[in-house]
Motif scaffolding. Structure first.
Motif, mmCIF file in Angstrom:
data_model
loop_
_atom_site.group_PDB
_atom_site.id
_atom_site.type_symbol
_atom_site.label_atom_id
_atom_site.label_comp_id
_atom_site.label_asym_id
_atom_site.label_seq_id
_atom_site.Cartn_x
_atom_site.Cartn_y
_atom_site.Cartn_z
ATOM 1 N N PRO A 10 -24.531 10.584 -21.299
ATOM 2 C CA PRO A 10 -23.878 11.468 -20.337
ATOM 3 C C PRO A 10 -22.732 12.220 -21.012
ATOM 4 O O PRO A 10 -22.031 11.646 -21.850
ATOM 5 N N PRO A 11 -22.547 13.495 -20.671
ATOM 6 C CA PRO A 11 -21.485 14.277 -21.307
ATOM 7 C C PRO A 11 -20.130 13.589 -21.175
ATOM 8 O O PRO A 11 -19.763 13.132 -20.090
ATOM 9 N N GLY A 12 -19.431 13.499 -22.281
ATOM 10 C CA GLY A 12 -18.078 12.951 -22.274
ATOM 11 C C GLY A 12 -17.982 11.439 -22.244
ATOM 12 O O GLY A 12 -16.876 10.902 -22.203
ATOM 13 N N LEU A 13 -19.110 10.723 -22.296
ATOM 14 C CA LEU A 13 -19.062 9.263 -22.197
ATOM 15 C C LEU A 13 -18.234 8.652 -23.324
ATOM 16 O O LEU A 13 -17.328 7.856 -23.072
ATOM 17 N N LEU A 14 -18.548 9.008 -24.559
ATOM 18 C CA LEU A 14 -17.822 8.401 -25.685
ATOM 19 C C LEU A 14 -16.337 8.750 -25.626
ATOM 20 O O LEU A 14 -15.485 7.898 -25.897
ATOM 21 N N GLU A 15 -16.031 9.983 -25.228
ATOM 22 C CA GLU A 15 -14.626 10.393 -25.101
ATOM 23 C C GLU A 15 -13.933 9.602 -23.995
ATOM 24 O O GLU A 15 -12.779 9.188 -24.151
ATOM 25 N N ASP A 16 -14.627 9.405 -22.864
ATOM 26 C CA ASP A 16 -14.044 8.642 -21.750
ATOM 27 C C ASP A 16 -13.784 7.192 -22.148
ATOM 28 O O ASP A 16 -12.761 6.614 -21.773
#
Length: 192
Positions: A10-16
């Motif tokens: 999902p977009p942004g998962l690793l950043e979150d």
């Protein structure tokens, strides 16, 4: 290989995940993070990978917490927090990629699986950009059943109407959550 792997998340998962643990590290000024702190910030990460919001996550989070609490003092120091971070990240990535996570951590049995949307997402998100456009949604639905053969225009019209109804931010693409609403609507027959 890594870019293909990341495109399925999902977009942004690793950043979150990184941002959540950075905030926990900053808050951990006395060198201790408690289970209650984690129970406030970890569940939204599971929802991001498609785990149903009604899933009781306390057992999973506490099982991983107690596995990371190597010193067995009921809190995580910075090294233990890093270990917890990597365990949570691996579980979340596994679920995001459509692989149910099942295991026993101490006496806590953990079984988490992606929602229906999480399981179907890789089959629909053909260009792996983390969003579904109308063509991907239409192609995905028409390829799911041989019964659609011959009535593709009817199916496409239905998908267009449903797509517009669940595209809540109106950006012309569906996030995993909007796609989940789409599948839920179809599954429950609410849109017919």
């Amino acid at each position: 290989e890594f870019s293909i792997f990341v495109a399925h998340l999902p977009p942004g998962l690793l950043e979150d995940i990184s941002a959540t643990f950075s905030r926990l590290r900053e808050k951990n000024e006395h060198g201790k993070t408690f289970l209650d702190d984690l129970l406030k910030v970890i569940p939204p990460l599971f929802y991001k990978v498609g785990v149903e919001p009604t899933t009781p996550l306390e057992g999973a989070v506490s099982g991983l917490f107690y596995q990371a609490d190597v010193i067995i003092d009921g809190s995580l120091n910075l090294n233990e927090l890093d270990y917890f971070h990597f365990m949570i990240r691996d579980v979340l990535i596994s679920i995001a990629l459509g692989k149910p996570f099942s295991g026993a951590l101490g006496s806590t049995k953990i079984e988490l699986a992606p929602s229906l949307a999480g399981r179907f997402w890789p089959r629909f998100d053909i260009n792996m950009d983390g969003r579904l456009d109308l063509r991907e949604a239409t192609d995905g639905f028409t390829s799911m059943s041989p019964r659609v053969a011959g009535i593709e225009p009817v199916c496409a019209k239905f998908v267009r109407k449903l797509f517009a109804a669940v595209d809540t931010n109106g950006d012309g693409t569906l996030s995993l959550w909007e796609f989940d609403r789409m599948l839920d609507t179809v599954e429950q027959g609410k849109f017919f």
